[in-house]
Design an enzyme around this catalytic site. Structure first.
Site, PDB file in Angstrom:
ATOM      1  CG  ASP A  35      -2.055   0.965   1.131  1.00 33.18           C
ATOM      2  OD1 ASP A  35      -2.380   1.387   0.005  1.00 33.18           O
ATOM      3  OD2 ASP A  35      -2.626   1.310   2.176  1.00 33.18           O
ATOM      4  N   GLY A  36       0.292   2.344  -0.535  1.00 27.86           N
ATOM      5  CA  GLY A  36       0.922   3.654  -0.443  1.00 27.86           C
ATOM      6  C   GLY A  36       1.681   4.124  -1.665  1.00 27.86           C
ATOM      7  CG  HIS A  52       0.442   2.579  -9.112  1.00 25.85           C
ATOM      8  ND1 HIS A  52       0.096   2.002  -7.908  1.00 25.85           N
ATOM      9  CD2 HIS A  52      -0.551   3.464  -9.405  1.00 25.85           C
ATOM     10  CE1 HIS A  52      -1.055   2.507  -7.492  1.00 25.85           C
ATOM     11  NE2 HIS A  52      -1.461   3.397  -8.386  1.00 25.85           N
ATOM     12  CG  LEU A 146       9.704 -17.191  -3.012  1.00 21.59           C
ATOM     13  CD1 LEU A 146       9.697 -17.039  -1.509  1.00 21.59           C
ATOM     14  CD2 LEU A 146      10.010 -15.852  -3.651  1.00 21.59           C
TER      15      LEU A 146
END
Length: 255
Positions: A35-36, A52, A146
């Site tokens: 977020d942010g 973004h 991963l």
């Protein structure tokens, strides 16, 4: 001392941090609400889309930081079912980020044995967005390191309602008996199946809520919040969150 892998694009841990990390207590699955981005950009006099873009570049660094300490699954909340309410220009930009990210990073992700997955609904996503993601999934499907899981076009309430409807249909058709339904069975109807539930949730930007993200799966996850916006969240901050996780006692309702 925890054995650290070498990874690209990241800063190594200090000797002090290495000593403080417990190799036997690394969270298996870390979920992040990134977020942010927009606020980070606006504070710098930049358009929201610049945030973004910077946030996208941070994905690789945090992915490799997680991989370096033995995290098995990293889920990143990239776009929610509610995010379609944002201005069209911003949504269109977000939908094009996978086209830039995956071709640029896929070779290094493959070299580091990372497997790409997606949790969310395909319906509604532009064809070019879906193709970029599906190509990355296909190219990394044989990797067994991963798991980098993007929660894209995902919303937890919709997920649970969809699961309940599917369970009802399976009971009605005889595929499932009502007395067989327990937590394990219900989990199999979630979009995240067969991934394990997150051990640790990280949210950036100072917001103290989980925003319709993995409401079922986060039942016993440890939550860690930071005032930092996602583009400024570093590998060192990630390790700090893991260190805090390791200081906590997970009792699952017991003593």
């Amino acid at each position: 001392m925890i054995p650290f892998k070498k990874w690209f694009g990241s800063k190594p841990l200090s000797a002090e941090q290495m000593e403080r990390l417990d190799a036997d207590n690394v969270p298996n699955h870390v979920a992040v609400i990134m977020d942010g981005n927009g606020r980070w950009a606006q504070k710098r006099g930049l358009p929201r889309v610049a945030g973004h873009h910077s946030g996208m570049k941070n994905v690789k660094k945090i992915t490799m930081a997680a991989d370096s300490i033995g995290v098995s699954v990293l889920t990143l909340y990239a776009f929610s079912t509610e995010n379609w309410k944002r201005p069209k220009e911003e949504v269109d930009y977000l939908m094009k980020l996978p086209i830039e990210f995956f071709p640029k990073e896929i070779e290094e992700l493959i070299a580091n044995n990372v497997q790409i997955r997606m949790t969310g609904w395909h319906e509604g996503l532009p064809d070019y967005t879906l193709k970029a993601i599906q190509d990355a999934i296909e190219q990394t499907k044989n990797n067994d390191g991963l798991i980098l899981n993007f929660a894209l076009n995902y919303g937890s309430r919709k997920e649970m309602l969809s699961g309940v409807k599917q369970i009802a249909e399976d009971v009605q058709s005889g595929k499932l008996h009502a007395d067989e339904i327990d937590e394990s069975v219900f989990s199999r109807y979630m979009l995240t199946h067969p991934l394990p539930d997150p051990d640790l949730l990280i949210r950036t930007s100072g917001e103290l809520r989980i925003s319709n993200f993995m409401l079922w799966q986060l039942a016993y996850s440890e939550l860690w919040f930071t005032e930092l916006c996602w583009p400024e969240f570093t590998e060192q901050d990630f390790f700090e969150a893991v260190q805090e996780y390791q200081r906590r006692a997970r009792r699952y309702g017991g003593l």
